[in-house]
Design a protein around this motif. Structure first.
Motif, PDB file in Angstrom:
ATOM      1  N   ILE A 275      50.588  37.045  38.023  1.00 51.22           N
ATOM      2  CA  ILE A 275      50.396  35.653  37.564  1.00 51.22           C
ATOM      3  C   ILE A 275      49.194  35.012  38.254  1.00 51.22           C
TER       4      ILE A 275
ATOM      5  N   TYR B  80      46.789  36.165  40.209  1.00 58.27           N
ATOM      6  CA  TYR B  80      45.484  36.821  40.358  1.00 58.27           C
ATOM      7  C   TYR B  80      44.976  37.304  39.003  1.00 58.27           C
TER       8      TYR B  80
ATOM      9  N   TRP C 199      46.342  37.000  35.787  1.00 52.46           N
ATOM     10  CA  TRP C 199      46.364  35.991  34.710  1.00 52.46           C
ATOM     11  C   TRP C 199      45.347  34.887  35.007  1.00 52.46           C
ATOM     12  N   MET C 200      45.311  34.461  36.249  1.00 51.33           N
ATOM     13  CA  MET C 200      44.404  33.359  36.602  1.00 51.33           C
ATOM     14  C   MET C 200      42.943  33.745  36.368  1.00 51.33           C
ATOM     15  N   ASN C 201      42.593  34.984  36.740  1.00 54.22           N
ATOM     16  CA  ASN C 201      41.207  35.414  36.542  1.00 54.22           C
ATOM     17  C   ASN C 201      40.888  35.606  35.070  1.00 54.22           C
TER      18      ASN C 201
ATOM     19  N   ASP D 290      42.368  34.033  32.606  1.00 52.41           N
ATOM     20  CA  ASP D 290      42.311  32.680  32.045  1.00 52.41           C
ATOM     21  C   ASP D 290      40.980  32.006  32.389  1.00 52.41           C
TER      22      ASP D 290
ATOM     23  N   VAL E 245      36.058  38.252  43.838  1.00 55.41           N
ATOM     24  CA  VAL E 245      36.462  37.710  42.528  1.00 55.41           C
ATOM     25  C   VAL E 245      37.340  36.492  42.784  1.00 55.41           C
ATOM     26  N   THR E 246      36.923  35.336  42.315  1.00 52.30           N
ATOM     27  CA  THR E 246      37.759  34.147  42.498  1.00 52.30           C
ATOM     28  C   THR E 246      37.839  33.382  41.192  1.00 52.30           C
ATOM     29  N   ALA E 247      39.063  33.135  40.772  1.00 55.19           N
ATOM     30  CA  ALA E 247      39.251  32.376  39.535  1.00 55.19           C
ATOM     31  C   ALA E 247      38.819  30.934  39.772  1.00 55.19           C
ATOM     32  N   SER E 248      38.470  30.234  38.669  1.00 54.37           N
ATOM     33  CA  SER E 248      38.037  28.849  38.844  1.00 54.37           C
ATOM     34  C   SER E 248      39.246  27.968  39.165  1.00 54.37           C
TER      35      SER E 248
ATOM     36  N   SER F 134      41.397  26.902  36.227  1.00 56.57           N
ATOM     37  CA  SER F 134      42.417  27.854  35.770  1.00 56.57           C
ATOM     38  C   SER F 134      43.661  27.760  36.629  1.00 56.57           C
ATOM     39  N   GLY F 135      43.456  27.631  37.915  1.00 53.44           N
ATOM     40  CA  GLY F 135      44.588  27.486  38.834  1.00 53.44           C
ATOM     41  C   GLY F 135      45.448  26.296  38.447  1.00 53.44           C
TER      42      GLY F 135
ATOM     43  N   ARG G   2      45.608  24.794  35.520  1.00 54.75           N
ATOM     44  CA  ARG G   2      46.228  24.996  34.202  1.00 54.75           C
ATOM     45  C   ARG G   2      47.478  25.868  34.313  1.00 54.75           C
ATOM     46  N   ILE G   3      47.362  26.936  35.091  1.00 54.96           N
ATOM     47  CA  ILE G   3      48.498  27.862  35.200  1.00 54.96           C
ATOM     48  C   ILE G   3      49.658  27.222  35.957  1.00 54.96           C
TER      49      ILE G   3
ATOM     50  N   LEU H   2      53.348  26.711  34.215  1.00 52.23           N
ATOM     51  CA  LEU H   2      54.577  27.288  34.776  1.00 52.23           C
ATOM     52  C   LEU H   2      55.522  26.230  35.347  1.00 52.23           C
TER      53      LEU H   2
END
Lengths: 342, 310
Positions: A66, A68, A70-72, A74, B156-159, B162-163, B165-166, B170
């Motif tokens: 979820i 790592y 899914w977040m990446n 997304d 690798v780091t998500a924006s 996105s954090g 939103r998720i 949830l």
């Protein structure tokens, strides 16, 4: 059975275990690491062990999937979306506009009042910290490792900034810069952190000064693993401290230096520095870094979901630009790997 | 030339710049003297900064404005601390209404995060590290180890978007337990420390227990996990300190559950005086400094990375 009973039994069984370990490394020992035992134990150590392993890993794997994976994913998909104000949802761009967020990112970067200065400023904070403070942090660690006079006191003092948090230190620095420094240097004016001429130099000075302790504990601990015989041998040969540092310690801890340098380069373009702690959303334009700029588009008074696609695209583009830089740095560091002289 | 004249001549000769430089260089003393002076200077500046900030936090507004460099002149205002402590608050919007979250709730939120996040995170990390280090026969544990290495070393780091939103999707957004879950990934930075720790424990202890009929979980829970309590303690304190002073995470993910760190950070933007604000910062730093004083040996214990060459 209580733990101490197991321990007592284990100590009694130690000779047998030692004999077994002589032919089988501890990490690979039965029942789980090596071949399964025959007979009664075999079934226990296969089926139940499998269930145990699955149970122990299940939560972590789901969490990873979820937060790592899914977040990446997304984040990547978000880079191709735009905010629909009517529905209040993020929707995919049509095919002809699929890369609009990326186009915005690059156009913003190079227009007259664009974001290029933010990038350069972030890199300036980061690189000055790296080029000036990092070598000094290694020297400081070496002095602590050599246990010079007052080394324990110095060690604690160098460690304090990482304990009391960057936020507290930033605000203390702000108070000092705006109330103490102008008394000593009147030419700084009343609010040097809001003055175009002094704000950036002061923030650079802050970055350098508080980057000097570096990763003290890891550095000194790693240096302390340098074989003492080498140091003794050098001492007998009349080697100076500078030579010991440059030609023995640094080459031997070079793997650590490589890892730390790579870590420093990872945040080259996205470092926000102490800006949010000091200014919140009100940082003057001449101090803003790209990391701060992106952050304030998602959080705070200037934030809006309309920026989500743009920030995700920026993140992805910066990531793609950073990867070759990081690997080029790695290649260069490996190429200039010094040899220890002993 | 008598003894005193000779001594004076020698001293003058020694301190003559040309000779001094030559002597120091010949003895290899320039490097240690210059670097040690730099280190001492750093410590002196930092200490001076802390002392100035501390004395300023005890001043009246008048003293602070007219005598910024001196000790408190009118009176030592220890009440700044009591006032800052009792008046720390954060304004939040709950159910469309603007309300002030007071000290009690700020402390509760901070403690729930500071205790909950490390407990969840460390337990999960311990579970993963134990089976990954000790149950290598299973392919999944080897895969997990490779994943951990990848996560820790590939940038690798998500924006942030996105954090957010998720977390909202949830239902974890703006929930303290949501933070416990989000922060409890088993593959984080602490994994490798725990991994090394479990690897260093002799497996013969577990074998003795297995012979007595102990289950895998019993071995983990009653034997292996207690043996890593030193590591657990050090990592728990480190994580507690990080959470205690973190004002960003609550601000981003817990908009209606502010913490004491957020309140202390916000003091600089409120209409409070500077001494009062600094007192608030010291209050925030105090528990951390006390913890540091009690456990500094554990916190500053040995930790290596990267290894030695050759």
């Amino acid at each position: 059975m209580e733990q101490r009973e197991y321990l007592r039994e284990a100590e009694n069984a130690a000779p047998a275990a030692a004999a077994q370990e002589a032919v089988q490394p501890a990490g690979e020992a039965v029942p789980c690491g090596g071949k399964p035992r025959k007979g009664k134990n075999a079934s226990i150590f296969n089926g139940r062990a499998r269930i145990f392993v699955i149970c122990m890993l299940a939560y972590a794997v789901v969490n990873f999937a979820i937060f790592y994976v899914w977040m990446n994913i997304d984040s990547i998909l978000l880079a191709f979306k735009t905010y629909n104000g009517t529905t209040g949802k993020q929707e995919y761009y049509g095919f002809s506009h699929l890369f609009d967020n990326f186009k915005d990112f690059f156009v913003n970067l190079f227009t007259a009042s664009g974001t290029l200065p933010y990038f350069l400023r972030g890199a300036l904070y980061h690189l000055t910290g790296f080029l000036i403070a990092y070598p000094i942090s290694l020297i400081f660690s070496y002095l602590i490792y050599k246990k010079l006079f007052l080394h324990n006191f110095f060690k604690v003092m160098l460690y304090v900034p990482s304990i009391v948090s960057a936020m507290v230190i930033s605000i203390m620095f702000k108070t000092l810069a705006e109330n103490f420094l102008p008394v000593i240097f009147p030419q700084l004016g009343n609010a040097p952190l809001s003055d175009k001429a002094y704000a950036t130099p002061l923030l650079v000075a802050y970055s350098v000064f508080f980057a000097m302790p570096g990763q003290l504990i890891i550095n000194t601990s790693t240096m302390s693993t340098v074989p003492q015989e080498l140091i003794e041998y050098g001492r007998l040969e009349g080697i100076t401290m500078r030579k010991e540092f440059m030609h023995v310690v640094i080459p031997l801890v070079y793997p650590l230096i490589t890892v730390q340098c790579l870590g420093l380069f990872v945040g080259l373009f996205t470092a926000a520095g102490p800006l949010y702690a000091i200014y919140a959303e009100m940082a003057p334009d001449y101090t803003v870094t790209y990391g701060y700029y992106i952050f304030t588009r998602v959080i705070g008074r200037n934030a809006s979901e309309a920026y989500y696609g743009f920030t995700a695209a920026s993140n992805l583009a910066i990531g793609l630009i950073s990867v070759p830089i990081v690997y080029l740095t790695k290649w260069l560091l490996e190429r200039f790997d010094p040899e220890a002289e002993y | 030339m008598n003894v005193f004249q000779k001594f004076g001549h020698d001293v003058r000769n020694f301190f003559e710049p040309k000779n001094l430089k030559r002597r120091l260089k010949a003895r290899g003393k320039i490097f240690p003297i210059v670097t040690y002076t730099l280190l001492a200077l750093w410590v002196v500046i930092f200490l001076a900064m802390l002392i100035w900030v501390f004395f300023t936090s005890l001043k009246t507004d008048y003293d602070f404005i007219y005598y910024p460099l001196s000790l408190p002149k009118q009176e030592w205002l220890w009440s700044n601390y009591a006032d800052a402590f009792s008046q720390l608050s954060v304004e939040v919007t709950r159910g469309g209404k603007l309300i002030q979250v007071g000290l009690g709730e700020l402390l509760l939120n901070s403690l729930l995060l500071c205790v909950g996040v490390p407990l969840f995170a460390l337990f999960d990390v311990a579970c993963c590290a134990y089976v990954t280090s000790r149950y290598k026969r299973f392919k999944i544990t080897r895969v997990i180890f490779a994943v951990v290495i990848f996560v820790n070393y590939v940038p690798v780091t998500a924006s942030l978007a996105s954090g957010l939103r998720i977390m909202k999707t949830l239902g974890l957004y703006d929930q303290i337990w949501g933070q416990w879950i989000a922060a409890s990934g088993g593959f984080g930075a602490f994994f490798l420390i725990y991994y090394a720790n479990f690897k260093s424990i002799p497996w013969s202890y577990a074998e003795a227990a297995f012979v007595d009929g102990a289950s895998h979980f019993t071995v983990f829970w009653r034997i292996m996990l207690p043996m890593t309590r030193g590591t657990f303690g050090a990592l728990f304190i480190t994580s507690f300190i990080t959470q205690w002073t973190d004002y960003m995470t609550p601000m981003i993910y817990l908009p209606t559950h502010p913490t004491i760190a957020q309140a202390a950070w916000g003091l600089q933007f409120s209409n409070t005086s500077v001494p009062y604000m600094l007192a608030g910062l010291f209050i925030l730093a105090m528990p951390v400094l006390i913890l540091f004083c009690c456990f500094h040996k554990k916190l500053m214990g040995s930790m290596t990375m990267g290894g030695l060459k050759g």
